[in-house]
Design a protein around this motif. Structure first.
Motif, PDB file in Angstrom:
ATOM      1  N   GLU A  35       0.857  -1.185   0.000  1.00 14.08           N
ATOM      2  CA  GLU A  35       0.000   0.000   0.000  1.00 14.08           C
ATOM      3  C   GLU A  35       0.893   1.234   0.000  1.00 14.08           C
ATOM      4  O   GLU A  35       1.793   1.366   0.840  1.00 14.08           O
ATOM      5  CB  GLU A  35      -0.917   0.012   1.221  1.00 14.08           C
ATOM      6  N   LEU A  36       0.668   2.122  -0.955  1.00 12.17           N
ATOM      7  CA  LEU A  36       1.444   3.353  -1.049  1.00 12.17           C
ATOM      8  C   LEU A  36       0.953   4.353  -0.004  1.00 12.17           C
ATOM      9  O   LEU A  36      -0.158   4.215   0.530  1.00 12.17           O
ATOM     10  CB  LEU A  36       1.319   3.931  -2.461  1.00 12.17           C
ATOM     11  N   PRO A  37       1.766   5.369   0.316  1.00 13.16           N
ATOM     12  CA  PRO A  37       1.364   6.358   1.328  1.00 13.16           C
ATOM     13  C   PRO A  37       0.024   7.017   1.023  1.00 13.16           C
ATOM     14  O   PRO A  37      -0.692   7.435   1.949  1.00 13.16           O
ATOM     15  CB  PRO A  37       2.512   7.371   1.288  1.00 13.16           C
ATOM     16  N   ASN A  38      -0.339   7.107  -0.265  1.00 12.04           N
ATOM     17  CA  ASN A  38      -1.616   7.749  -0.620  1.00 12.04           C
ATOM     18  C   ASN A  38      -2.808   6.802  -0.508  1.00 12.04           C
ATOM     19  O   ASN A  38      -3.940   7.182  -0.807  1.00 12.04           O
ATOM     20  CB  ASN A  38      -1.543   8.333  -2.037  1.00 12.04           C
ATOM     21  N   GLY A  39      -2.567   5.564  -0.106  1.00 10.19           N
ATOM     22  CA  GLY A  39      -3.651   4.600   0.064  1.00 10.19           C
ATOM     23  C   GLY A  39      -3.837   3.645  -1.096  1.00 10.19           C
ATOM     24  O   GLY A  39      -4.612   2.684  -0.995  1.00 10.19           O
ATOM     25  N   PHE A  40      -3.144   3.877  -2.207  1.00 13.95           N
ATOM     26  CA  PHE A  40      -3.253   3.007  -3.371  1.00 13.95           C
ATOM     27  C   PHE A  40      -2.628   1.635  -3.058  1.00 13.95           C
ATOM     28  O   PHE A  40      -1.535   1.563  -2.500  1.00 13.95           O
ATOM     29  CB  PHE A  40      -2.537   3.640  -4.564  1.00 13.95           C
ATOM     30  N   ARG A  41      -3.305   0.572  -3.440  1.00  8.20           N
ATOM     31  CA  ARG A  41      -2.833  -0.782  -3.123  1.00  8.20           C
ATOM     32  C   ARG A  41      -2.450  -1.532  -4.399  1.00  8.20           C
ATOM     33  O   ARG A  41      -2.911  -1.205  -5.495  1.00  8.20           O
ATOM     34  CB  ARG A  41      -3.923  -1.549  -2.365  1.00  8.20           C
ATOM     35  N   TYR A  42      -1.608  -2.552  -4.227  1.00 12.70           N
ATOM     36  CA  TYR A  42      -1.209  -3.351  -5.381  1.00 12.70           C
ATOM     37  C   TYR A  42      -0.985  -4.798  -4.968  1.00 12.70           C
ATOM     38  O   TYR A  42      -0.674  -5.111  -3.817  1.00 12.70           O
ATOM     39  CB  TYR A  42       0.044  -2.782  -6.053  1.00 12.70           C
ATOM     40  N   PHE A  43      -1.176  -5.679  -5.981  1.00  9.76           N
ATOM     41  CA  PHE A  43      -0.995  -7.121  -5.821  1.00  9.76           C
ATOM     42  C   PHE A  43      -0.246  -7.598  -7.063  1.00  9.76           C
ATOM     43  O   PHE A  43      -0.686  -7.379  -8.188  1.00  9.76           O
ATOM     44  CB  PHE A  43      -2.345  -7.836  -5.727  1.00  9.76           C
ATOM     45  N   ILE A  44       0.888  -8.271  -6.855  1.00  9.19           N
ATOM     46  CA  ILE A  44       1.726  -8.694  -7.978  1.00  9.19           C
ATOM     47  C   ILE A  44       2.110 -10.155  -7.795  1.00  9.19           C
ATOM     48  O   ILE A  44       2.521 -10.573  -6.711  1.00  9.19           O
ATOM     49  CB  ILE A  44       3.018  -7.848  -8.061  1.00  9.19           C
ATOM     50  N   LYS A  45       1.971 -10.937  -8.862  1.00 10.73           N
ATOM     51  CA  LYS A  45       2.389 -12.342  -8.802  1.00 10.73           C
ATOM     52  C   LYS A  45       2.994 -12.748 -10.142  1.00 10.73           C
ATOM     53  O   LYS A  45       2.441 -12.450 -11.204  1.00 10.73           O
ATOM     54  CB  LYS A  45       1.201 -13.261  -8.494  1.00 10.73           C
ATOM     55  N   TRP A 215     -14.728  10.319  -6.492  1.00 15.11           N
ATOM     56  CA  TRP A 215     -14.607   8.906  -6.180  1.00 15.11           C
ATOM     57  C   TRP A 215     -13.404   8.200  -6.790  1.00 15.11           C
ATOM     58  O   TRP A 215     -12.959   7.183  -6.247  1.00 15.11           O
ATOM     59  CB  TRP A 215     -15.889   8.163  -6.581  1.00 15.11           C
ATOM     60  N   TYR A 216     -12.881   8.672  -7.923  1.00 12.91           N
ATOM     61  CA  TYR A 216     -11.686   8.031  -8.483  1.00 12.91           C
ATOM     62  C   TYR A 216     -10.465   8.571  -7.757  1.00 12.91           C
ATOM     63  O   TYR A 216      -9.906   9.607  -8.116  1.00 12.91           O
ATOM     64  CB  TYR A 216     -11.592   8.288  -9.991  1.00 12.91           C
ATOM     65  N   ARG A 217     -10.044   7.857  -6.735  1.00  8.11           N
ATOM     66  CA  ARG A 217      -8.985   8.357  -5.853  1.00  8.11           C
ATOM     67  C   ARG A 217      -8.218   7.166  -5.279  1.00  8.11           C
ATOM     68  O   ARG A 217      -8.741   6.037  -5.212  1.00  8.11           O
ATOM     69  CB  ARG A 217      -9.598   9.210  -4.748  1.00  8.11           C
ATOM     70  N   PRO A 218      -6.987   7.363  -4.882  1.00  9.13           N
ATOM     71  CA  PRO A 218      -6.098   6.243  -4.549  1.00  9.13           C
ATOM     72  C   PRO A 218      -6.546   5.367  -3.386  1.00  9.13           C
ATOM     73  O   PRO A 218      -6.241   4.165  -3.379  1.00  9.13           O
ATOM     74  CB  PRO A 218      -4.755   6.925  -4.251  1.00  9.13           C
ATOM     75  N   ASP A 219      -7.262   5.915  -2.421  1.00  7.72           N
ATOM     76  CA  ASP A 219      -7.650   5.091  -1.278  1.00  7.72           C
ATOM     77  C   ASP A 219      -8.757   4.093  -1.627  1.00  7.72           C
ATOM     78  O   ASP A 219      -9.076   3.214  -0.829  1.00  7.72           O
ATOM     79  CB  ASP A 219      -8.084   5.964  -0.101  1.00  7.72           C
ATOM     80  N   LEU A 220      -9.322   4.210  -2.837  1.00  7.34           N
ATOM     81  CA  LEU A 220     -10.368   3.289  -3.283  1.00  7.34           C
ATOM     82  C   LEU A 220      -9.903   2.461  -4.480  1.00  7.34           C
ATOM     83  O   LEU A 220     -10.718   1.846  -5.160  1.00  7.34           O
ATOM     84  CB  LEU A 220     -11.639   4.065  -3.665  1.00  7.34           C
ATOM     85  N   GLN A 221      -8.592   2.439  -4.732  1.00  5.64           N
ATOM     86  CA  GLN A 221      -8.079   1.808  -5.943  1.00  5.64           C
ATOM     87  C   GLN A 221      -6.991   0.783  -5.649  1.00  5.64           C
ATOM     88  O   GLN A 221      -6.297   0.862  -4.625  1.00  5.64           O
ATOM     89  CB  GLN A 221      -7.527   2.878  -6.904  1.00  5.64           C
ATOM     90  N   ALA A 222      -6.868  -0.158  -6.569  1.00  2.00           N
ATOM     91  CA  ALA A 222      -5.779  -1.150  -6.489  1.00  2.00           C
ATOM     92  C   ALA A 222      -5.422  -1.600  -7.890  1.00  2.00           C
ATOM     93  O   ALA A 222      -6.289  -1.677  -8.777  1.00  2.00           O
ATOM     94  CB  ALA A 222      -6.193  -2.351  -5.647  1.00  2.00           C
ATOM     95  N   LEU A 223      -4.148  -1.903  -8.077  1.00  2.00           N
ATOM     96  CA  LEU A 223      -3.670  -2.466  -9.337  1.00  2.00           C
ATOM     97  C   LEU A 223      -3.264  -3.911  -9.084  1.00  2.00           C
ATOM     98  O   LEU A 223      -2.513  -4.198  -8.145  1.00  2.00           O
ATOM     99  CB  LEU A 223      -2.482  -1.676  -9.878  1.00  2.00           C
TER     100      LEU A 223
END
Length: 928
Positions: A35-45, A215-223
């Motif tokens: 999770e980045l400081p701005n709340g954006f999350r990521y999942f990588i495999k 609503w399109y903002r990093p705390d509600l998003q993930a890659l």
């Protein structure tokens, strides 16, 4: 990961088994999460299946549930606008760029909007650094840099209204009436993602821009990124690209909406003149929680076993006799939000509504009171163990898309994901702890739920549907009966009384260039075997012979083409249908015979361990097929009943008309009806089926998969080499059924609503060859691109025009380009004219270099994936044998593709009779 064929959905009811502790499930440590400081999350495999590919999802916890009244439809509208221009890819450059790299809009590049989320999907090659870099940039642009151009916004209104128009049919109209009650009159019942027409048609651009900023903002998003990648490198790229995303000033909290349960039975009756059946459905609702611990996982497993047991019981009842209802199913699953349901569905006969319902309800009560037998439970457990074994054997061949879906549910709902080995081991461990009493208790707890919706659906044709009181009375009458436990006949089962006497191999040939071995058995059966390691435990095969229904008179046609349906429902050899199902339980086998217009054959699939069973079953279908006359009459009665109200369905009438016109009104192209069903005779079905498979020497078999060549050779000697054969070699007869030439138009006016349907067919003769096929495929791509640009983007008149291409060598070289779309009925002629204009431009001015380049790029990427697919090689080898084309032709395909030039392509297209033969069929609602 979450196995879709094992576990339905991500939730489980509150049913907890006390013997299981609330131990949290261990997440797969191979997944890099952050999770980045701005709340954006990521999942990588990292996952190398398929090689040189990755799947990217941008998930947003933003859906239609967040819309205010004047915004209804804007979440979905916004999804569209993200494809209409971003900072780094203005206007339509994003789609053009990706299609130029072989990533096709719609088929590959896509998105969806639901109640609670909007998800953008991008499968992309990883072997080109610039393409990969731009793929990540596209995800970054979608997250926060949509341009939301006013001109593009205005043009897209029509496209979305056309998408909404697609729902204008009987099912859509009925759904609008009953969904509010199913959703307990909650906010979910008022926020269908497609939205309101008045909002879509009239909303100001500022409204969608405000929604986007809010609503399109990093705390509600993930890659989510899964594929053939370097995890550490991708993580650094994500941090660099998404780390500077900013939260909007005074960002509101994302509200959480839920559905409150209602302690009552709600009755909803809906009729529609175009609905062709009579259904009763009960929805028993309970609250659910995401699966996060072992107790939840066990509850989920109980649900899966319950569903399998229910399906098996009702299938067995249907095979055993003729119940007074048309069909029944009971299953538990996720519904919406945090609600899970047990859905009881009964399809009824209009003349036996009460008797049918009471008979079906009696079967449900039988399960409620007595549960399932030990044998039934053992069968289901064995099937599940077989599935687990197969999945474990393929753990390194799991497609990346499967993992992506698991991580998406974790981000959206909190559903835990495990490593493959962990999940299989836990399932195996818990499987031994679950009892039939656990299953019975689970279902009975559901049936005791107080929140119930009874849904009654039917045709508006004068039949009086049951009232709420009728249903209650019928339930009470069934409950008052003495209901005995279910008795299942169990036999000592074998496919053969005695195994056949093996034949021998007469001739062996090696085809090293394309990697397969050919051998001929003494009885004449030809075998073509290509051993692969594309899958670890998959074997596909097909056997076929020329002739089919073409060898029979018209009076026998419908008996011939439907014969396999009756045989498949009759069992085989000494086993009836239920005995065969018991024998095949837990065996990874599927074998299906067929009789088509110009050939008969058998298609099959199996694991390595079950290959002998698959070939034994093939032998029996060819040598010892049986027809259960009781099952024959049951199927005939059901089929005739299904014809009721067929003519009231405009879509069905349209399809029947298209088939009639394209078949030149030939007897063998008539739509299915009570009259055509009347042509089917039991004695002819049995005779024709046996006759078609009597001569094994006229068959070619193709095997593709991970098998040992010597073992396969021995099995084919035993089960195929022992089949009876003669020296006769048949060919299909040309019955001169042709798509008519010239200009034909057929306009239908029937039905309700505000949706027109158009189908155009452009056809002609051509010389079948690999090069000419490439030209036709390139033409299809050009037509798709032109119509998408003209009908959707410029005219805003169609949501998604469909372009299909048919190519045939026998009985003569023939092609057809089929164009279909739904639209505003008032614009049918205008859009038909637009199609004609675009086709005329292609013929007169030619296909442009960019269109050919997009076709070649997409085709090359497709070829890369096809070349590592068992299904492709099975289809390819069978197709070449059918058409009597060189088996090694595929080796020249990439070269021909690379050498295709636009000048030669356009010269070829000009020679085609593309504009000479035109068939148009339209459907316009009667009220329009």
């Amino acid at each position: 990961m979450q196995f879709k064929n094992l576990f339905i959905g991500a939730f489980v009811g509150l049913f907890i088994i006390n013997s299981v502790c609330a131990q949290d499930l261990s997440l797969d440590t191979a997944v890099r999460m952050g999770e980045l400081p701005n709340g954006f999350r990521y999942f990588i495999k990292a996952n190398t299946y398929p090689k040189n590919r990755a799947v990217l999802y941008l998930a947003n916890k933003v859906g239609s549930i967040l819309e205010e009244e004047k915004e209804r439809g804007l979440a979905h509208f916004l999804e569209h606008m993200n494809f209409k221009g971003t900072t780094h890819f203005p206007k339509n450059e994003l789609i053009n760029y990706l299609e130029g790299a072989g990533v096709k809009f719609g088929a590959d590049l896509n998105a969806y909007t639901s109640f609670d989320e909007t998800v953008y999907q991008l499968p992309i090659p990883t072997d080109q650094p610039d393409l990969w870099k731009n793929g990540l940039q596209i995800m970054r642009d979608w997250a926060s840099e949509a341009i939301l151009d006013e001109q593009e916004f205005e043009k897209e209104r029509g496209v979305i209204l056309e998408e909404k128009r697609l729902q204008q049919n009987a099912s859509g109209r009925m759904r609008e009436k009953y969904l509010p009650a199913l959703y307990n009159f909650s906010r979910y019942g008022e926020r269908a993602p497609i939205g309101l027409e008045e909002v879509i048609a009239k909303a100001d651009i500022t409204r969608i821009r405000d929604f986007y900023k809010r609503w399109y903002r990093p705390d509600l998003q993930a890659l989510i990124v899964v594929g053939d990648i370097d995890v550490a490198q991708v993580e650094q790229q994500i941090k660099a690209l998404f780390g500077d995303l900013k939260m909007p000033a005074k960002a509101p909290d994302r509200p959480q909406y839920s559905i409150d349960l209602i302690d009552s039975l709600r009755y909803v009756q809906v009729k529609d003149k175009e609905f062709s059946s009579y259904q009763l459905e009960f929805f028993y609702k309970r609250k659910a929680a995401p699966v996060k611990d072992v107790a939840g996982f066990k509850g989920q497993l109980v649900r899966q076993l319950s569903n399998s047991l229910l399906a098996s019981r009702f299938q067995e009842i249907a095979r055993a006799g003729e119940p007074p209802y048309r069909g029944m199913s009971v299953s538990a699953g996720d519904f919406i939000d945090d609600i899970t349901t047990l859905n009881v569905r009964v399809a009824l006969r209009p003349d036996k509504l009460d008797a049918g319902f009471k008979a079906a309800w009696t079967e449900l009560l039988r399960i409620q009171r007595h549960g399932f037998t030990a044998d039934e439970f053992q069968d289901v457990k064995e099937r599940l163990r077989t599935q687990l074994s197969l999945q474990l054997s393929e753990k390194d061949k799991i497609p990346s898309i499967n993992f992506v879906e698991d991580y998406l549910q974790y981000f959206l709902q909190g559903t835990a994901f495990q490593a493959v080995e962990q999940e299989i081991a836990l399932t195996t461990q818990l499987l031994d702890q679950i009892t039939t009493q656990d299953i019975r208790q689970y279902l009975n707890d559901f049936l005791a739920a107080k929140d119930v919706v009874a849904l009654v659906l039917g045709a508006d044709d004068g039949i009086v549907l049951p009232s709420k009181q009728d249903l209650l009375n019928w339930q009470a009458e069934a409950a008052a009966m003495e209901i005995r436990p279910y008795v299942q006949q169990r036999d000592s089962l074998a496919l053969f009384r005695e195994k056949p006497i093996a034949g021998t191999v007469k001739k062996v040939q090696q085809h090293a260039a394309i990697g397969f071995t050919q051998w001929t058995l003494r009885n004449g059966v030809n075998i073509y075997a290509k051993a692969t390691d594309f899958k670890n435990n998959e074997i596909l095969f097909t056997g076929f012979s020329r002739g089919g229904a073409s060898l029979y008179a018209d009076a026998d046609y419908y008996s011939a083409v439907n014969a396999s349906t009756f045989v498949l429902n009759s069992g085989v050899g000494q086993l009836n249908a239920n005995q065969l199902a018991q024998f095949l339980n837990a065996k990874a086998v599927q074998v299906r015979p067929y009789i088509a217009d110009r050939e008969e054959g058998i298609s099959g699939a199996s694991s390595a361990a079950a290959l002998e069973t698959a070939l034994g079953l093939t032998h029996q279908y060819m040598a010892s097929a049986r027809l259960d006359t009781a099952r024959f009459h049951i199927i005939m009665d059901r089929s005739k009943e299904a014809m009721r109200n067929r003519d009231a369905d405009p879509k069905q009438v349209f399809a029947d008309t298209v088939g009639n016109v394209l078949g030149g009104y030939h007897f063998r192209r008539q739509p299915t009806s009570v009259q055509t069903l009347g042509q089917i005779q039991a004695d002819r079905v049995s005779h024709i089926f046996q006759e078609r498979f009597a001569n094994a020497g006229d068959f070619n078999f193709v095997f593709v998969g991970n098998f040992n060549l010597d073992s396969l050779k021995a099995l084919t000697e035993l089960y195929l080499g022992s089949l009876p054969a003669t020296a006769t070699r048949e060919e299909a007869i040309d019955l001169n059924i042709r798509v008519p030439e010239g200009k034909i138009r057929k306009d239908l006016t029937l039905g309700a609503g505000d949706k027109g349907t158009v189908q155009l067919v452009y056809s002609g003769k051509y010389r079948y060859s690999m090069q000419n096929n490439i030209y036709l495929d390139a033409l299809k791509t050009a037509v798709e691109l032109r119509l998408m640009e003209r009908l959707r983007k410029r005219e805003s008149g169609v949501y998604s025009p469909s372009v299909q291409l048919t190519k045939a060598k026998h009985p003569l070289g023939f092609f057809a380009v089929v164009i279909s779309f739904d639209c505003d009925p008032k614009r049918e002629d205008e859009l038909i004219t637009a199609v004609r204009e675009e086709l005329a431009k292609i013929v007169q001015k030619g296909i442009v270099v960019e269109e050919l380049s997009k076709f070649v790029a997409e085709e090359k990427r497709t070829v890369e994936l096809q070349s590592t697919s068992n299904q492709f090689w099975l289809s390819y080898l069978k197709g070449q044998l059918e058409k009597q084309e060189p088996l090694s032709a595929w080796l020249s395909y990439p070269t021909l593709l690379d050498k295709t030039r636009v000048t030669a392509l356009n010269k070829y297209v000009k020679k085609l009779p593309l504009l000479e033969n035109e068939i148009i069929v339209t459907l316009t609602p009667a009220n329009k």
